[in-house]
Design an enzyme around this catalytic site. Structure first.
Site, short mmCIF file in Angstrom:
data_model
loop_
_atom_site.label_atom_id
_atom_site.label_comp_id
_atom_site.label_asym_id
_atom_site.label_seq_id
_atom_site.Cartn_x
_atom_site.Cartn_y
_atom_site.Cartn_z
N ASP A 9 -13.36 8.18 1.05
CA ASP A 9 -12.09 7.86 1.70
C ASP A 9 -11.89 8.74 2.93
O ASP A 9 -11.79 9.96 2.82
CB ASP A 9 -10.93 8.11 0.72
CG ASP A 9 -9.59 7.76 1.35
OD1 ASP A 9 -9.21 6.58 1.29
OD2 ASP A 9 -8.93 8.65 1.94
N TYR B 98 -8.08 11.76 10.32
CA TYR B 98 -8.72 12.96 9.76
C TYR B 98 -9.71 13.58 10.75
O TYR B 98 -10.19 14.69 10.54
CB TYR B 98 -9.44 12.66 8.43
CG TYR B 98 -8.56 12.09 7.34
CD1 TYR B 98 -7.18 12.14 7.43
CD2 TYR B 98 -9.11 11.50 6.21
CE1 TYR B 98 -6.37 11.62 6.43
CE2 TYR B 98 -8.31 10.98 5.20
CZ TYR B 98 -6.95 11.03 5.33
OH TYR B 98 -6.16 10.50 4.33
N LYS C 39 -8.75 4.14 7.75
CA LYS C 39 -7.34 3.73 7.91
C LYS C 39 -6.92 3.64 9.38
O LYS C 39 -7.37 4.45 10.21
CB LYS C 39 -6.42 4.72 7.20
CG LYS C 39 -6.87 5.04 5.78
CD LYS C 39 -5.93 5.97 5.03
CE LYS C 39 -6.58 6.47 3.75
NZ LYS C 39 -7.33 7.72 3.90
N HIS D 4 -2.33 3.06 7.48
CA HIS D 4 -2.11 4.42 6.94
C HIS D 4 -0.65 4.68 6.59
O HIS D 4 -0.35 5.38 5.62
CB HIS D 4 -2.60 5.45 7.97
CG HIS D 4 -3.03 6.74 7.36
ND1 HIS D 4 -4.10 7.47 7.80
CD2 HIS D 4 -2.54 7.46 6.31
CE1 HIS D 4 -4.24 8.56 7.06
NE2 HIS D 4 -3.31 8.57 6.16
P1 NAP Z 1 -6.11 16.74 -3.74
O1 NAP Z 1 -7.35 15.94 -3.78
O2 NAP Z 1 -5.13 16.64 -4.83
O3 NAP Z 1 -6.46 18.28 -3.58
C1 NAP Z 1 -7.43 18.73 -2.68
C2 NAP Z 1 -7.42 20.26 -2.73
O4 NAP Z 1 -7.81 20.69 -4.04
C3 NAP Z 1 -8.35 20.92 -1.77
O5 NAP Z 1 -7.71 22.08 -1.26
C4 NAP Z 1 -9.55 21.32 -2.62
O6 NAP Z 1 -10.16 22.48 -2.09
C5 NAP Z 1 -8.90 21.60 -3.95
N1 NAP Z 1 -9.76 21.30 -5.10
C6 NAP Z 1 -10.60 20.27 -5.28
N2 NAP Z 1 -11.18 20.30 -6.48
C7 NAP Z 1 -10.68 21.39 -7.10
C8 NAP Z 1 -10.90 21.97 -8.36
N3 NAP Z 1 -11.74 21.42 -9.24
N4 NAP Z 1 -10.20 23.10 -8.69
C9 NAP Z 1 -9.35 23.65 -7.80
N5 NAP Z 1 -9.10 23.16 -6.57
C10 NAP Z 1 -9.77 22.03 -6.23
O7 NAP Z 1 -5.27 16.46 -2.41
P2 NAP Z 1 -5.44 15.67 -1.05
O8 NAP Z 1 -6.66 16.09 -0.31
O9 NAP Z 1 -4.15 15.81 -0.36
O10 NAP Z 1 -5.62 14.15 -1.50
C11 NAP Z 1 -6.88 13.58 -1.76
C12 NAP Z 1 -7.30 12.60 -0.68
O11 NAP Z 1 -6.35 11.54 -0.57
C13 NAP Z 1 -7.36 13.17 0.73
O12 NAP Z 1 -8.45 13.99 0.96
C14 NAP Z 1 -7.34 11.88 1.54
O13 NAP Z 1 -8.61 11.28 1.54
C15 NAP Z 1 -6.33 11.05 0.77
N6 NAP Z 1 -4.93 11.20 1.27
C16 NAP Z 1 -4.32 10.11 1.80
C17 NAP Z 1 -3.03 10.19 2.30
C18 NAP Z 1 -2.38 8.98 2.88
O14 NAP Z 1 -1.35 9.12 3.56
N7 NAP Z 1 -2.92 7.81 2.66
C19 NAP Z 1 -2.33 11.41 2.23
C20 NAP Z 1 -2.97 12.51 1.66
C21 NAP Z 1 -4.25 12.39 1.18
P3 NAP Z 1 -11.74 22.56 -1.74
O15 NAP Z 1 -12.01 21.53 -0.71
O16 NAP Z 1 -11.88 23.96 -1.24
O17 NAP Z 1 -12.46 22.32 -3.05
#
Ligand code: NAP
Length: 355
Positions: free
Chosen positions: A82, A87, A116, A149
């Protein structure tokens, strides 16, 4: 007990007590092995294609690191990536993908790639223009899923001005955003073969209804914030009833980001940790399994190859009904949202602001 009655209570006492009770009285988790491989795990979309339940999120993944992260994810069995124009890492995501395809001799069609439409592309001719830009950076002929998005358009000064801000510090939103016109263009992208499926992100139920009412091609997917603290029950029910697959972003509570300070850290939640201990797994695996076990696709982000591997290792166990119930009681309703409107200064008075 109704769903509403659980979420309306103080999460720090009644819900927690209920969750502990559920878990301590449950021994059924031991008898729930799941032997299927990650690459087999996909859900059917209304477009006729299949979408892998688990993908790698790439927001805030720097280009220098995301290339390796994509390779690590594909090595670990992920078949869904994704990304998004905003990004600013699509080129590196593409490098990682192509390197892995070449290294393993795997066909492009084996990997489900999502990107997106940026907010600055939310106008009629912006859709084709920005999708073609994304495809050029990813070095792909098509993506598997193209998402709007955000239902709010913004007026960028140029194509890299992804979060245009006025002198007063407010986002330069486009009050004339017409989500119907944009959706009609999204449909054309399917006709042109530039994407297999189309969908939306950060929409309200009202906006989904408005889109469905005029759509020739219905949105296949809705990507929203969704995790144990913010379960979006009403949205889940609506999407289920209308054959729209949900993708949960921030499945781990997005810990790498400044967010709603009033929320405790999801990965440190005692119930999540208790469930993890019972299975000998990590809290992140519990949070991911909780979603995919409900057929909610999810895209945990990491640039750490070890975490990517462990986050993806969620197919050899399953959570028992009581564990799922205990985790469901952690829903905080609307106050569980961590992506809050104050993050997007100037968006609140836009007619299509979904939050
Ligand atoms: P998330 O996946 O809930 O959390 C990511 C964070 O958690 C990063 O800082 C990562 O750090 C850490 N992490 C990952 N695995 C871990 C583990 N096993 N233990 C501890 N920490 C861990 O949050 P998100 O990135 O906000 O959301 C996921 C994805 O959704 C995004 O990357 C993006 O692709 C998408 N997204 C979409 C929208 C939208 O508006 N459509 C908004 C937000 C996000 P490290 O990288 O250092 O491991």
């Amino acid at each position: 007990m109704t769903k509403g009655s659980l979420t309306s209570q103080n999460p720090d006492n009644a819900l927690t007590a209920m969750s502990w009770w559920c878990l301590l009285s449950d021994a059924s988790w031991i008898a729930h092995p799941s032997l299927r491989k990650m690459s087999d795990q996909a859900v059917p979309l209304s477009s006729g294609y299949h979408m892998p339940l688990l993908g790698l999120g790439c927001w805030q993944s720097p280009p220098g690191e995301v290339e390796l992260a994509v390779e690590a994810a594909l090595d670990a069995g992920y078949r869904h990536i994704d990304t998004a124009f905003i990004y600013q890492n699509e080129e590196a995501v593409g490098f990682g993908l192509h390197k892995w395809l070449q290294k393993t001799g795997t066909k492009r069609s084996e990997v489900f790639v999502v990107t997106k439409l940026p907010m600055i592309g939310m106008y009629s001719s912006g859709v084709e223009k920005f999708l073609k830009k994304s495809l050029a950076m990813l070095k792909l002929d098509y993506v598997d899923l193209y998402l709007i998005h955000m239902p709010v358009g913004m007026k960028g000064k140029h194509d890299q001005d992804i979060f245009p801000v006025n002198d007063d510090g407010m986002l330069n939103v486009d009050y004339a955003t017409d989500i119907i016109t944009v959706w009609k263009e999204m449909e054309k992208m399917v006709d042109m073969g530039l994407t297999k499926s189309i969908g939306v992100s950060n929409y309200s139920i009202k906006q989904l209804k408005k889109t469905n009412a005029i759509a020739r091609i219905q949105p296949s997917v809705h990507q929203v914030e969704l995790n144990v603290y913010f379960q979006q029950q009403e949205m889940q029910e609506f999407c289920h009833a209308h054959n729209i697959i949900l993708t949960a972003y921030a499945p781990l509570g997005s810990p790498g980001r400044e967010s709603n300070e009033s929320l405790p850290r999801l990965l440190e939640d005692p119930i999540v940790n208790l469930v993890a201990e019972r299975h000998g797994i990590t809290p992140a695996q519990v949070l991911i399994r909780f979603l995919i076990q409900q057929n909610i696709t999810t895209i945990p982000k990491s640039i750490n190859p070890e975490r990517i591997k462990i986050n993806g290792d969620v197919w050899k166990f399953s959570l028992s009904e009581l564990e799922m119930t205990a985790l469901k009681t952690l829903d905080r309703g609307k106050s569980g949202r961590s992506f809050i409107i104050s993050t997007f200064k100037g968006m609140a008075d836009h007619p299509e602001c979904p939050f």
